[in-house]
Design a protein around this motif. Structure first.
Motif, short mmCIF file in Angstrom:
data_model
loop_
_atom_site.label_atom_id
_atom_site.label_comp_id
_atom_site.label_asym_id
_atom_site.label_seq_id
_atom_site.Cartn_x
_atom_site.Cartn_y
_atom_site.Cartn_z
N THR A 55 33.88 -51.16 32.85
CA THR A 55 34.15 -49.92 32.13
C THR A 55 33.04 -48.92 32.42
OG1 THR A 55 35.19 -51.19 30.36
CG2 THR A 55 34.58 -48.92 29.87
N LEU A 56 33.41 -47.72 32.82
CA LEU A 56 32.44 -46.67 33.07
C LEU A 56 32.23 -45.88 31.79
CD1 LEU A 56 33.78 -45.44 36.53
CD2 LEU A 56 32.26 -47.36 36.01
N ARG A 57 30.98 -45.80 31.35
CA ARG A 57 30.68 -45.17 30.06
C ARG A 57 29.73 -44.00 30.26
NH1 ARG A 57 27.99 -49.05 26.40
NH2 ARG A 57 27.37 -50.28 28.21
N VAL A 58 30.21 -42.83 29.94
CA VAL A 58 29.41 -41.61 30.03
C VAL A 58 29.16 -41.10 28.62
CG1 VAL A 58 29.35 -39.22 30.84
CG2 VAL A 58 30.31 -41.01 32.30
N ALA A 59 27.89 -40.97 28.26
CA ALA A 59 27.55 -40.47 26.92
C ALA A 59 27.71 -38.97 26.83
CB ALA A 59 26.12 -40.87 26.57
N ASP A 60 27.28 -38.25 27.89
CA ASP A 60 27.37 -36.80 27.87
C ASP A 60 27.12 -36.29 29.28
OD1 ASP A 60 27.79 -34.29 26.86
OD2 ASP A 60 25.94 -34.19 25.69
N VAL A 61 27.58 -35.09 29.54
CA VAL A 61 27.40 -34.43 30.83
C VAL A 61 26.64 -33.14 30.60
CG1 VAL A 61 28.60 -33.37 32.77
CG2 VAL A 61 29.52 -35.45 31.73
N VAL A 62 25.55 -32.94 31.35
CA VAL A 62 24.71 -31.75 31.15
C VAL A 62 24.36 -31.14 32.51
CG1 VAL A 62 23.72 -32.60 29.00
CG2 VAL A 62 22.58 -33.11 31.14
N PRO A 63 24.16 -29.82 32.58
CA PRO A 63 23.75 -29.19 33.84
C PRO A 63 22.39 -29.71 34.29
CG PRO A 63 24.49 -27.55 32.24
CD PRO A 63 24.34 -28.84 31.50
N ALA A 64 22.21 -29.77 35.60
CA ALA A 64 20.94 -30.27 36.14
C ALA A 64 19.74 -29.51 35.60
CB ALA A 64 20.97 -30.21 37.66
N ALA A 65 19.91 -28.22 35.33
CA ALA A 65 18.80 -27.42 34.82
C ALA A 65 18.32 -27.90 33.46
CB ALA A 65 19.21 -25.96 34.73
N GLU A 66 19.12 -28.72 32.76
CA GLU A 66 18.75 -29.22 31.44
C GLU A 66 18.27 -30.68 31.51
OE1 GLU A 66 21.95 -28.48 28.70
OE2 GLU A 66 22.22 -26.43 29.43
#
Length: 311
Positions: A279-290
């Motif tokens: 299972t692939l689990r992503v907590a959050d996605v943020v821009p590289a600048a952050e």
């Protein structure tokens, strides 16, 4: 980073264009996962390692997903320009995953799982390969009992799922808030994490279990749960020097760089993601600048799944 430090040491930087050399492919990176090991690279923990580069900048990051945009001369690979791929990165100075463009050994790159977004695909290679390597080094057989500490984390979660595919009986730890998650990963027995975990395992298996995948870095306290002659797979290089050698426990420190060009193992993980075995689990996605704020969030604890940077 141009110097080691806290999350604020991460900042945007222009670096020279790279090209794929012989045996390499170049990726236009779309996503890069953030792992705890990246925070150790950033804060200087690894600075004295014999293989650590001596010049700045250092670019962290061990997982990427993106698009092949160049294939090096004489490179034998089924990949083609335009293919969506995921890859493991062994960082070295400016050669880390948090960058828009990176050249990698072709053996470290495979297609993304079918139907999976780049952000999710980027969460798989490093932790998935570390879990696979740990199980391979332990060499347990179907029906044997494996304890997993840190089972709610990325490494531990993949160990649970891959161990179940291998036919092992899995006894895992979890905080109360993570019990349902760890059960959903396939653990046969879920026990409270923390100081009482070892005693709880031994209550169920008085002679000890066959092996321990120690994602929570329990050290000697965790080795208590393993029977004499059993095996412990460890991260961060722990070798059991403080455990009675008379017990005959084998310690297997795993370094994922040993599987960094194991294309077959990485492609098997791709297939297992497609089939639902992992299972692939992503907590959050943020821009590289952050990235700095994302590092601070990871270090604060409690993140389940991976924080992923996008480019």
């Amino acid at each position: 980073m141009t110097e080691f430090g806290g999350p604020e040491a991460l900042h945007l930087l222009d670096v020279p264009e790279v090209h794929a050399g012989p045996g390499q492919v170049r990726l236009a990176v779309r996503a890069a996962a953030i792992n705890p090991t990246d925070t150790y690279a950033r804060n200087g923990t690894y600075a004295q390692h014999p293989k650590a580069p001596k010049e700045m900048p250092w670019i962290p990051g061990m997982d990427v997903a993106g698009v092949v945009d160049e294939i090096g001369p004489g490179t034998e690979t089924p990949l083609q320009v335009g293919d969506r791929v995921m890859a493991i990165v062994v960082p070295s100075g400016a050669h880390g995953g948090y960058r828009e463009q990176i050249a990698l050994p072709a053996g470290s790159v495979v297609p993304v799982p079918s139907g999976v977004e780049d952000t999710a695909a980027a969460s798989l290679p490093m932790n998935g390969l570390t879990a696979r390597l740990a199980l391979d080094r332990m060499g347990l057989g179907a029906g044997q009992v494996l304890a997993v500490s840190g089972a709610a984390g990325a490494f531990g979660g993949y160990v649970v799922q891959l161990a179940k595919v291998d036919g092992l009986v899995v006894v895992a730890d979890a905080a109360e808030s993570d019990r349902e998650l760890v059960k959903s990963l396939g653990a046969d027995v879920v026990l409270e994490r923390g100081d009482g975990f070892a005693d709880a395992v031994l209550d169920r298996y008085p002679g000890g279990v066959d092996g321990l995948a120690d994602g929570a870095l329990l050290g000697a306290a965790g080795a208590r749960v393993v029977r004499d002659g059993g095996v412990v797979s460890t991260v961060r290089g722990y070798r059991g020097d403080d455990v009675d050698p008379g017990r005959g426990i084998r310690f297997e420190p795993v370094m994922v760089r040993d599987y960094a060009e194991n294309t077959a193992a990485l492609d098997r993980l791709r297939q297992q993601a497609e089939s639902g075995e992992v299972t692939l689990r992503v907590a959050d996605v943020v821009p590289a600048a952050e990235a700095a704020a994302a590092h601070a969030r990871l270090e604060a604890g409690g993140v389940r799944g991976r924080l992923v940077l996008t480019f």
